[in-house]
Design a protein around this motif. Structure first.
Motif, mmCIF file in Angstrom:
data_model
loop_
_atom_site.group_PDB
_atom_site.id
_atom_site.type_symbol
_atom_site.label_atom_id
_atom_site.label_comp_id
_atom_site.label_asym_id
_atom_site.label_seq_id
_atom_site.Cartn_x
_atom_site.Cartn_y
_atom_site.Cartn_z
ATOM 1 N N ASP A 1 4.897 -8.951 -42.485
ATOM 2 C CA ASP A 1 6.271 -9.385 -42.689
ATOM 3 C C ASP A 1 6.498 -10.719 -41.980
ATOM 4 O OD1 ASP A 1 6.809 -7.087 -44.097
ATOM 5 O OD2 ASP A 1 7.639 -6.015 -42.375
ATOM 6 N N ASP B 1 4.316 -17.565 -53.353
ATOM 7 C CA ASP B 1 4.275 -17.503 -54.806
ATOM 8 C C ASP B 1 3.022 -18.207 -55.331
ATOM 9 O OD1 ASP B 1 5.403 -16.664 -57.281
ATOM 10 O OD2 ASP B 1 6.025 -18.744 -57.653
ATOM 11 N N ARG C 1 8.776 -18.775 -49.544
ATOM 12 C CA ARG C 1 8.704 -18.037 -50.797
ATOM 13 C C ARG C 1 7.870 -18.816 -51.816
ATOM 14 N NH1 ARG C 1 14.312 -16.823 -52.449
ATOM 15 N NH2 ARG C 1 14.244 -15.733 -50.468
ATOM 16 N N ALA D 1 12.081 -15.010 -44.008
ATOM 17 C CA ALA D 1 12.116 -15.640 -45.326
ATOM 18 C C ALA D 1 12.771 -17.013 -45.297
ATOM 19 C CB ALA D 1 12.858 -14.745 -46.304
ATOM 20 N N TYR E 1 4.171 -10.074 -53.210
ATOM 21 C CA TYR E 1 5.102 -10.234 -52.104
ATOM 22 C C TYR E 1 6.455 -9.704 -52.547
ATOM 23 C CZ TYR E 1 7.207 -14.292 -54.400
ATOM 24 O OH TYR E 1 7.843 -15.116 -55.288
ATOM 25 N N ARG E 2 7.260 -9.350 -51.577
ATOM 26 C CA ARG E 2 8.586 -8.817 -51.872
ATOM 27 C C ARG E 2 9.580 -9.384 -50.869
ATOM 28 N NH1 ARG E 2 8.693 -2.711 -51.319
ATOM 29 N NH2 ARG E 2 9.894 -3.155 -49.472
ATOM 30 N N VAL E 3 10.778 -9.694 -51.354
ATOM 31 C CA VAL E 3 11.839 -10.191 -50.479
ATOM 32 C C VAL E 3 12.652 -8.995 -50.005
ATOM 33 C CG1 VAL E 3 13.852 -11.672 -50.299
ATOM 34 C CG2 VAL E 3 11.938 -12.357 -51.758
ATOM 35 N N GLU F 1 15.938 -7.941 -48.111
ATOM 36 C CA GLU F 1 17.233 -8.438 -47.648
ATOM 37 C C GLU F 1 17.714 -7.579 -46.483
ATOM 38 O OE1 GLU F 1 18.639 -11.151 -48.699
ATOM 39 O OE2 GLU F 1 17.210 -11.485 -50.339
ATOM 40 N N ARG G 1 13.153 -20.478 -48.545
ATOM 41 C CA ARG G 1 12.750 -20.889 -49.891
ATOM 42 C C ARG G 1 11.361 -21.517 -49.896
ATOM 43 N NH1 ARG G 1 16.480 -24.772 -52.555
ATOM 44 N NH2 ARG G 1 18.138 -24.249 -51.131
ATOM 45 N N GLY H 1 16.750 -12.338 -44.011
ATOM 46 C CA GLY H 1 15.811 -11.656 -44.889
ATOM 47 C C GLY H 1 14.388 -11.875 -44.410
ATOM 48 N N SER H 2 13.475 -11.163 -45.029
ATOM 49 C CA SER H 2 12.067 -11.337 -44.684
ATOM 50 C C SER H 2 11.226 -11.176 -45.940
ATOM 51 C CB SER H 2 11.636 -10.346 -43.599
ATOM 52 O OG SER H 2 11.753 -9.028 -44.069
ATOM 53 N N LEU H 3 10.037 -11.699 -45.869
ATOM 54 C CA LEU H 3 9.064 -11.584 -46.950
ATOM 55 C C LEU H 3 8.003 -10.591 -46.523
ATOM 56 C CD1 LEU H 3 8.438 -15.337 -47.823
ATOM 57 C CD2 LEU H 3 9.632 -13.681 -49.233
#
Length: 132
Positions: free
Chosen positions: A26, A38, A34, A29, A49-51, A53, A31, A58-60
């Motif tokens: 983790d 990606d 991300r 997060a 990967y998942r965002v 909230e 942009r 937030g975290s990735l």
């Protein structure tokens, strides 16, 4: 605590989790982060990967990928452009990593792209990282 280089923090967390063969890691997060994960997913270096909230930043959650016998898919993950020394390149000067076996990740005017996509679109930018 303020962080001077959040991209280096992302790469270090992925590198450390990969070294001990964790299933995921983790990271906070943004942009830009991300966009980087990606590109790693599109090029096959990570599974997904998942965002997540949480109401603040937030975290990735980055799901790492390994070979069938547990071998590493990511052998090296290095930051190129740093806060103290930015590295920019034109479309003609985009570096090839290990003669095309690895990728460079660039921040361009059209978003975060891999070196192959930047060459295809004929645009340059800041070289963020190299992966192989």
């Amino acid at each position: 605590m303020s962080m001077t280089d959040p991209i280096a923090d992302l790469l270090t967390r992925i590198r450390n989790a990969n070294t001990i063969r964790m299933a995921h890691c983790d990271v906070p997060a943004s942009r830009m982060k991300r966009g980087i994960v990606d590109v790693l997913k599109q090029q096959g270096y990570i599974r997904d990967y998942r965002v997540i909230e949480d109401g603040v930043q937030g975290s990735l959650r980055v799901y790492l990928k390994y070979g069938p016998d547990g071998e590493f898919i990511i052998n090296s993950l290095q930051r190129v452009s740093k806060p103290g020394r930015r590295v920019y390149t034109g479309a003609e000067g985009i570096p090839k990593v290990l003669n095309g076996l690895g990728i460079s990740i660039l921040s361009t005017s059209r978003g975060v792209l891999s070196d192959g996509d930047a060459r295809t679109q004929h645009i340059g930018g800041e070289v963020l990282a190299e992966v192989w």
